[in-house]
Design an enzyme around this catalytic site. Structure first.
Site, PDB file in Angstrom:
ATOM      1  N   VAL A   9      22.710  84.260  20.727  1.00 54.83           N
ATOM      2  CA  VAL A   9      22.362  85.630  20.365  1.00 54.83           C
ATOM      3  C   VAL A   9      23.210  86.038  19.169  1.00 54.83           C
ATOM      4  O   VAL A   9      24.424  85.836  19.164  1.00 54.83           O
ATOM      5  CB  VAL A   9      22.644  86.617  21.528  1.00 54.83           C
ATOM      6  CG1 VAL A   9      22.297  88.041  21.131  1.00 54.83           C
ATOM      7  CG2 VAL A   9      21.875  86.207  22.782  1.00 54.83           C
ATOM      8  N   CYS A  10      22.563  86.598  18.151  1.00 57.70           N
ATOM      9  CA  CYS A  10      23.326  87.114  17.019  1.00 57.70           C
ATOM     10  C   CYS A  10      22.712  88.432  16.570  1.00 57.70           C
ATOM     11  O   CYS A  10      21.755  88.909  17.171  1.00 57.70           O
ATOM     12  CB  CYS A  10      23.404  86.099  15.887  1.00 57.70           C
ATOM     13  SG  CYS A  10      21.867  85.828  15.026  1.00 57.70           S
ATOM     14  N   ALA A  11      23.253  89.008  15.540  1.00 58.72           N
ATOM     15  CA  ALA A  11      22.799  90.321  15.090  1.00 58.72           C
ATOM     16  C   ALA A  11      21.321  90.302  14.707  1.00 58.72           C
ATOM     17  O   ALA A  11      20.540  91.097  15.214  1.00 58.72           O
ATOM     18  CB  ALA A  11      23.663  90.815  13.934  1.00 58.72           C
TER      19      ALA A  11
END
Length: 108
Positions: A9-11
């Site tokens: 999960v990232c921005a």
């Protein structure tokens, strides 16, 4: 070996996609079956429901979300950890894959 589902999960889901391809190459080199994918933080909840990952790795830029994700998946036995900033910055697929495997083995 059962398939291992590793969710990153990232921005926005962009920078992590490069890391995903490096992790996939590392898994393939080991003959390991794995479903490795990246999503943006905003897509994470629905993806957890649909994919039921074995491990959830957070990009350093969303480390502040670790406790909220941990609460959401606590009853499922899914490990939630932040990717080491240096490994993330270097896009070290081998090391991040090792980290994910280590976390998955904790729950077996």
């Amino acid at each position: 070996m059962a398939e291992n589902t590793i969710m990153l999960v990232c921005a926005a889901g962009m920078s992590t996609s490069l890391l995903v391809s490096k992790m996939e190459k590392a898994a393939a080199a080991r003959g390991m079956e794995a479903d490795i994918f990246a999503v943006s933080a905003s897509e994470a909840d629905s993806t957890i429901e649909n994919k039921n990952p074995d491990v959830l790795l957070l990009g350093p830029q969303v480390r502040f979300m670790q406790s909220q994700f941990a609460k959401k998946v606590a009853d499922r036995g899914i490990e939630v950890e932040v990717i080491n900033m240096q490994d993330y910055g270097m896009m070290n697929g081998e090391k991040v894959l090792d980290f994910a495997i280590e976390l998955m083995q904790k729950n077996k």
